[in-house]
Design an enzyme around this catalytic site. Structure first.
Site, PDB file in Angstrom:
ATOM      1  N   ASP A 110     -10.334 -11.987   8.145  1.00  0.00           N
ATOM      2  CA  ASP A 110      -9.224 -11.480   8.954  1.00  0.00           C
ATOM      3  C   ASP A 110      -9.641 -10.226   9.724  1.00  0.00           C
ATOM      4  O   ASP A 110      -8.928  -9.227   9.752  1.00  0.00           O
ATOM      5  CB  ASP A 110      -8.015 -11.176   8.066  1.00  0.00           C
ATOM      6  CG  ASP A 110      -6.722 -11.056   8.867  1.00  0.00           C
ATOM      7  OD1 ASP A 110      -5.791 -10.374   8.384  1.00  0.00           O
ATOM      8  OD2 ASP A 110      -6.634 -11.623   9.977  1.00  0.00           O
ATOM      9  N   VAL A 125       0.851  -1.182   0.000  1.00  0.00           N
ATOM     10  CA  VAL A 125       0.000   0.000   0.000  1.00  0.00           C
ATOM     11  C   VAL A 125       0.890   1.236   0.000  1.00  0.00           C
ATOM     12  O   VAL A 125       1.787   1.362   0.838  1.00  0.00           O
ATOM     13  CB  VAL A 125      -0.945   0.035   1.222  1.00  0.00           C
ATOM     14  CG1 VAL A 125      -1.845   1.264   1.156  1.00  0.00           C
ATOM     15  CG2 VAL A 125      -1.795  -1.226   1.270  1.00  0.00           C
TER      16      VAL A 125
END
Length: 684
Positions: free
Chosen positions: A125, A22
């Site tokens: 998650d 990212v």
């Protein structure tokens, strides 16, 4: 990415891992920040991620697919442009949330997960590190890097994936995964928020996977039974015994919380968290707000088009040199505990926790406050008797905000705190503050103090790492450090301050000393003279008089019955400073903040005795108390600051409030309203 999408300017790495990479990115035309994630995956998965559109799910603006070559042969790389979330993660906030705030987190996350589930996507998650906050405090479920497609029937996987403390039993046994799998993980998150511990200790005698499969979660000590029932149902071993949908979990949680905290508990004024239940049943909203409450989302959906419109309007107002429109905000009710003749109305209540810092603009009637709730508030003080809040809090910090400073032109506000970073804010339009440039990183521990030089070109900071740092803020958007850190202390630096000409910097430390630095050439700062010692303990605060060559310092020694002193120094010759008078001493009244009035003839001091004291320093060799101490706070006073004309004094306290005190008669010019010395009671 840089070659194929030149409309984006790529910045620093925000994160990386098995899910991909990212990067920070800025759209060159819009000027708004974004985050770009690069990840492998199938076309269907990438399309679904880009198609998620809910206030409590990270917003995706665009996606692209590229064919790439790697060691395993050709493949596809998916790039997803998402909203930038500067508010930090739930992981950094989880130990400071109240039960009401924890329940609001659960509702927001459940709403986001329900939206993803309805579109055929399991998260797999869910954990505090994957729940982030936007600038306005809105919670966002993020990081769908392990997400899995499903079409209503249980999903079977060949691999065990997830984060062990939050994984459902079926994830370990590789049985079919359903919506209830994500509900289990969210139940673990709520259990942790409410009890401050995980249901199964990763350091326990049993492997984590066996504990999740075999053991019952421990009793939720200190948690109301109604809430505990909801959380423990979400943690049932058999998925069929849990809430089948995230929406069902939200409904159960909302009912329990409302039974305990009464309708209206989830409002932002109570939790500090904007809550949007879009996509969930209206019955749930009825439960939270009461049957007569409005059936509408608390926070409107803000599209990318709306963001572009705001940027365009802001640019137009700046180019036309228009004055900003100041909102009405909320009216503060007077506090009957403080006589109106001593304070402007009641306390300013804009923070959820203790307030650590206050700072006044030097050009406009604006006050900034910040504290342990990790936010900054701006106040319109056009009428100090009727202060109004400017818009929403300024988020971004992931720890308590400990210090604030306005630039001389008052267009830039610097903030620093326990997250070890400094942030700069453009307040040209105080109704729409803009974060400027990147967060300033360099200190290896919390940043305790920031200060601008009088010319506005230099920012100084002091931190727990025992260093002072100088930053070139000539262009705030490209702020850079000026040479190496300044090392002259053997304890954490607690306060920094510039002299009136900007050529001397004072730094105060836990090593019981003050150091003076020669900044005549800011690229080559030099230590001046010897340490200013003689303090009874840690030196918490320093302040220069604006019109006299005087430096004030305050120190505390908690082992000596909280004895403290305020010392006045003659710094006309910074290389040879000297005491001006006997230190102003107080017992059981530790002073941790000092500030001079703009005229330089009044010194304010405050500390753990919950009062603010004023001293007449017209004759600095013979300072005298002015009137009675200012009382009103119900906890330590952490910070004091004078307004641009010296007619208002602000104080910030551990009681979560800011108080405003008048320091002159209306229309009486510079004469203080605290007239008359009360005798030589410097040892009181």
């Amino acid at each position: 990415m840089a070659a194929r999408r030149p409309e984006y300017s790529l910045g620093e790495e925000l994160g990386s891992g098995g899910y991909g990479l990212v990067l920070m990115a800025t759209h060159r035309e819009m000027g708004s920040p974004s985050a770009i994630k690069g990840m492998p995956g199938t076309t269907a998965e990438a399309r679904l991620l880009a198609g998620l559109d809910h206030p409590h799910v990270v917003r995706v603006y665009d996606s692209f697919k590229y064919s790439v070559q790697h060691s395993g042969g050709p493949g596809d790389l998916y790039l997803i442009v998402m909203e930038y979330l500067p508010g930090g993660t739930l992981q950094t906030r989880r130990n400071s949330l109240s039960p009401e705030q924890s329940c609001a987190v659960g509702l927001a996350a459940a709403a986001g997960l329900e939206h993803a589930h309805e579109r055929g996507l399991l998260h797999r998650d869910v954990k505090p590190a994957n729940i982030l906050f936007a600038e306005d405090g809105t919670l966002k479920v993020c990081d769908f890097g392990l997400a899995k497609l499903f079409e209503g029937s249980p999903v079977r996987t060949s691999n065990v994936v997830g984060t062990e403390p939050y994984m459902a039993p079926e994830q370990f046994t590789r049985d079919g995964l359903t919506r209830a799998t994500d509900v289990y993980a969210l139940g673990v998150v709520l259990y942790q928020l409410l009890t401050r511990r995980l249901p199964f200790d990763p350091r326990g005698p049993k492997p984590m996977w066996r504990a999740h499969i075999e053991d019952e979660p421990p009793h939720m000590t200190g948690v109301h039974d109604r809430l505990a029932q909801v959380i423990l149902r979400a943690l049932e071993k058999n998925p069929a015994d849990r809430h089948a949908h995230a929406a069902e979990f939200a409904m159960d949680l909302a009912q329990a919380a409302t039974d305990i905290y009464q309708p209206g508990w989830a409002g932002k004024s109570r939790t500090g968290l904007p809550l949007n239940l879009t996509g969930l049943p209206e019955e749930l909203i009825d439960i939270i707000r009461g049957p007569t409450g409005p059936h509408k989302a608390a926070v409107p959906h803000v599209s990318q088009v709306d963001q572009i419109s705001r940027v365009t309007q802001r640019t137009r107002s700046l180019t036309e040199n228009r004055s900003p429109v100041w909102p009405t905000g909320e009216t503060r009710r007077p506090d009957p505990g403080v006589p109106a003749s001593r304070a402007f109305g009641g306390p300013l209540r804009g923070h959820e926790e203790s307030v650590h810092a206050v700072a006044f603009s030097s050009a406009r009637p604006i006050l900034a406050s910040a504290g342990a709730d990790q936010t900054i508030r701006l106040w319109n003080l056009t009428s100090p008797a009727d202060p109004r809040i400017f818009g929403r809090p300024l988020p971004g910090h992931t720890g308590a905000v400990l210090s604030l400073a306005f630039s001389p032109e008052a267009e830039i506000l610097a903030s620093a705190g326990a997250d070890s970073v400094i942030r700069l804010w453009d307040l040209t339009d105080p109704t729409a503050p803009v974060h400027v440039g990147k967060a300033l990183r360099g200190h290896t521990g919390q940043v305790n103090s920031v200060a601008f030089s009088p010319d506005g070109r230099t920012l100084a900071s002091g931190g727990k790492d025992e260093t002072v740092r100088l930053w070139d803020v000539t262009n705030p958007a490209t702020t850079r450090p000026i040479r190496a850190p300044l090392r002259g202390h053997t304890g954490r630096v607690l306060s920094v301050a510039f002299s009136r000409d900007g050529q001397t910097l004072a730094s105060a430390s836990a090593d019981r000393t003050v150091r003076l630095w020669d900044l005549t050439d800011r690229a080559a700062p030099q230590l001046l003279g010897e340490r200013l010692d003689g303090h009874v303990g840690w030196v918490y605060s320093v302040a220069f008089s604006p019109h006299q060559s005087i430096l004030a310092s305050s120190s505390i020694n908690v082992s000596l019955r909280a004895t403290s002193t305020v010392s006045l120094w003659d710094v006309a010759s910074p290389a040879a400073p000297r005491f001006l008078s006997e230190p102003l001493r107080a017992r059981r009244a530790a002073v941790n903040a000092v500030a001079f009035s703009p005229a330089g003839n009044i010194l304010a001091s405050a500390g753990c005795d919950q009062v603010v004291r004023l001293w007449d320093t017209t004759a600095p060799a013979d300072p005298r108390p002015l009137g009675e101490p200012l009382r009103g706070h119900a906890g330590w006073v952490n910070s004091v600051a004078f307004s641009q004309y010296g007619d208002v004094l602000a104080s910030a306290g551990e009681d979560g409030t800011v108080r405003l005190w008048p320091t002159r008669h209306h229309g009486a010019g510079p004469h203080t309203s605290f007239q008359g010395r009360s005798g030589d009671d410097r040892r009181s």
